[in-house]
Design a protein around this motif. Structure first.
Motif, PDB file in Angstrom:
ATOM      1  N   GLU A   1      60.146   5.900  41.811  1.00 36.90           N
ATOM      2  CA  GLU A   1      60.411   6.498  40.509  1.00 36.90           C
ATOM      3  C   GLU A   1      61.891   6.421  40.149  1.00 36.90           C
ATOM      4  O   GLU A   1      62.320   7.026  39.164  1.00 36.90           O
ATOM      5  N   ALA A   2      62.662   5.675  40.923  1.00 35.82           N
ATOM      6  CA  ALA A   2      64.102   5.543  40.678  1.00 35.82           C
ATOM      7  C   ALA A   2      64.364   5.089  39.247  1.00 35.82           C
ATOM      8  O   ALA A   2      63.661   4.224  38.720  1.00 35.82           O
ATOM      9  N   GLU A   3      65.370   5.691  38.659  1.00 31.94           N
ATOM     10  CA  GLU A   3      65.788   5.308  37.307  1.00 31.94           C
ATOM     11  C   GLU A   3      67.198   4.741  37.294  1.00 31.94           C
ATOM     12  O   GLU A   3      67.668   4.279  36.254  1.00 31.94           O
ATOM     13  N   THR A   4      67.870   4.770  38.456  1.00 33.46           N
ATOM     14  CA  THR A   4      69.222   4.211  38.564  1.00 33.46           C
ATOM     15  C   THR A   4      69.280   3.336  39.812  1.00 33.46           C
ATOM     16  O   THR A   4      68.508   3.548  40.768  1.00 33.46           O
ATOM     17  N   PRO A   5      70.190   2.376  39.823  1.00 38.75           N
ATOM     18  CA  PRO A   5      70.352   1.557  41.030  1.00 38.75           C
ATOM     19  C   PRO A   5      70.691   2.401  42.266  1.00 38.75           C
ATOM     20  O   PRO A   5      70.244   2.088  43.367  1.00 38.75           O
ATOM     21  N   GLU A   6      71.418   3.477  42.073  1.00 36.97           N
ATOM     22  CA  GLU A   6      71.786   4.342  43.197  1.00 36.97           C
ATOM     23  C   GLU A   6      70.550   5.012  43.805  1.00 36.97           C
ATOM     24  O   GLU A   6      70.418   5.089  45.026  1.00 36.97           O
ATOM     25  N   GLU A   7      69.648   5.479  42.936  1.00 40.40           N
ATOM     26  CA  GLU A   7      68.406   6.080  43.425  1.00 40.40           C
ATOM     27  C   GLU A   7      67.544   5.034  44.132  1.00 40.40           C
ATOM     28  O   GLU A   7      66.922   5.320  45.155  1.00 40.40           O
TER      29      GLU A   7
ATOM     30  N   PRO B   1      59.527  -5.328  38.771  1.00 38.58           N
ATOM     31  CA  PRO B   1      60.580  -5.643  39.741  1.00 38.58           C
ATOM     32  C   PRO B   1      60.167  -5.129  41.124  1.00 38.58           C
ATOM     33  O   PRO B   1      59.714  -3.986  41.261  1.00 38.58           O
ATOM     34  N   THR B   2      60.278  -6.003  42.118  1.00 33.50           N
ATOM     35  CA  THR B   2      59.780  -5.684  43.455  1.00 33.50           C
ATOM     36  C   THR B   2      60.718  -6.241  44.513  1.00 33.50           C
ATOM     37  O   THR B   2      61.106  -7.403  44.457  1.00 33.50           O
TER      38      THR B   2
ATOM     39  N   ASP C   1      70.697  -7.947  36.232  1.00 31.59           N
ATOM     40  CA  ASP C   1      71.080  -6.724  36.950  1.00 31.59           C
ATOM     41  C   ASP C   1      70.358  -6.672  38.298  1.00 31.59           C
ATOM     42  O   ASP C   1      70.950  -6.336  39.331  1.00 31.59           O
ATOM     43  N   TYR C   2      69.083  -7.008  38.283  1.00 35.40           N
ATOM     44  CA  TYR C   2      68.280  -7.045  39.513  1.00 35.40           C
ATOM     45  C   TYR C   2      68.883  -8.021  40.509  1.00 35.40           C
ATOM     46  O   TYR C   2      69.053  -7.717  41.693  1.00 35.40           O
ATOM     47  N   ASN C   3      69.213  -9.205  40.025  1.00 38.01           N
ATOM     48  CA  ASN C   3      69.753 -10.250  40.884  1.00 38.01           C
ATOM     49  C   ASN C   3      71.060  -9.797  41.544  1.00 38.01           C
ATOM     50  O   ASN C   3      71.284 -10.069  42.720  1.00 38.01           O
TER      51      ASN C   3
ATOM     52  N   LEU D   1      70.586  -7.538  44.572  1.00 37.65           N
ATOM     53  CA  LEU D   1      70.180  -8.149  45.837  1.00 37.65           C
ATOM     54  C   LEU D   1      71.330  -8.187  46.840  1.00 37.65           C
ATOM     55  O   LEU D   1      71.101  -8.072  48.051  1.00 37.65           O
ATOM     56  N   ASP D   2      72.572  -8.313  46.361  1.00 42.01           N
ATOM     57  CA  ASP D   2      73.729  -8.238  47.257  1.00 42.01           C
ATOM     58  C   ASP D   2      73.845  -6.835  47.850  1.00 42.01           C
ATOM     59  O   ASP D   2      74.201  -6.668  49.016  1.00 42.01           O
ATOM     60  N   VAL D   3      73.550  -5.821  47.053  1.00 38.98           N
ATOM     61  CA  VAL D   3      73.558  -4.429  47.522  1.00 38.98           C
ATOM     62  C   VAL D   3      72.469  -4.246  48.590  1.00 38.98           C
ATOM     63  O   VAL D   3      72.689  -3.583  49.613  1.00 38.98           O
ATOM     64  N   ALA D   4      71.301  -4.859  48.356  1.00 40.54           N
ATOM     65  CA  ALA D   4      70.205  -4.765  49.322  1.00 40.54           C
ATOM     66  C   ALA D   4      70.601  -5.403  50.651  1.00 40.54           C
ATOM     67  O   ALA D   4      70.329  -4.849  51.724  1.00 40.54           O
TER      68      ALA D   4
END
Length: 185
Positions: free
Chosen positions: A47-53, A139-140, A89-91, A94-97
């Motif tokens: 249910e995240a609404e921000t990249p941080e969540e 997005p997955t 933004d998703y792409n 991926l560096d954060v992941a």
């Protein structure tokens, strides 16, 4: 203004439909069928609404997968319909992941693969059919074990040919064929 509630059952059903019809049905990933049939795939709707969540949930799920018995849980699909809906933004995320894997000491043990409704390979047009090899309903982030990949590559020595075969499959299918394939009953 609050975001509408996520219907987890619908999100998971849409994702399973895509997995069964496209990923397994078109054999886009020859390794997916066995873990699906053995029910070793964990579906997590964030249910995240921000990249941080999302990062917080990603780290939680990476640790969960690392701690789980591989015979019971081989892979996780972390589906996040409310955040990183823009592909670029998703792409970048991926560096954060990848950094999260390193921070948890799981780099080389787990990896993160990417799927997105607007997935676009570098050097392709947005509607190029080849992009559909990585297009999911939402997005997955696909969390998977390195040892599972190694076993799969041993069982499928031509693993390096998968990408080219997938593009060939989708070019034969075309956009109309993809749309028909993804229709729900």
């Amino acid at each position: 203004m609050s975001t509408p509630a996520i219907d987890r059952d619908v999100v998971i059903a849409d994702t399973v439909h895509w997995l069964e019809k496209a990923v397994i049905g078109l054999n886009l990933c020859p390794f997916a069928k066995s873990v699906h049939v053995k029910k070793q795939v964990r579906y997590v709707v964030s249910e995240a609404e921000t990249p941080e969540e999302l990062l917080e949930k990603l780290m939680e799920e990476l640790q969960h997968l690392a701690d789980a018995d591989p015979e019971k849980l081989d892979t996780t699909l972390l589906i996040h319909p409310q955040v990183l809906t823009d592909f670029f933004d998703y792409n970048e995320f991926l560096d954060v992941a990848d950094a999260a894997l390193e921070d948890l000491g799981l780099d080389g043990f787990l990896q993160v693969a990417s799927f997105h409704p607007r997935y676009q390979f570098d050097g392709t047009d947005v509607d190029d059919i080849s992009n559909f090899t990585n297009r999911s309903p939402y997005p997955t982030l696909h969390l998977l074990r390195e040892e599972s990949i190694d076993r799969a590559v041993e069982a499928f020595p031509e693993a390096s040919d998968i990408f080219d075969k997938n593009i060939e499959t989708l070019e034969k299918l075309g956009h109309a064929g993809w749309d028909k394939l993804m229709e729900k009953p």
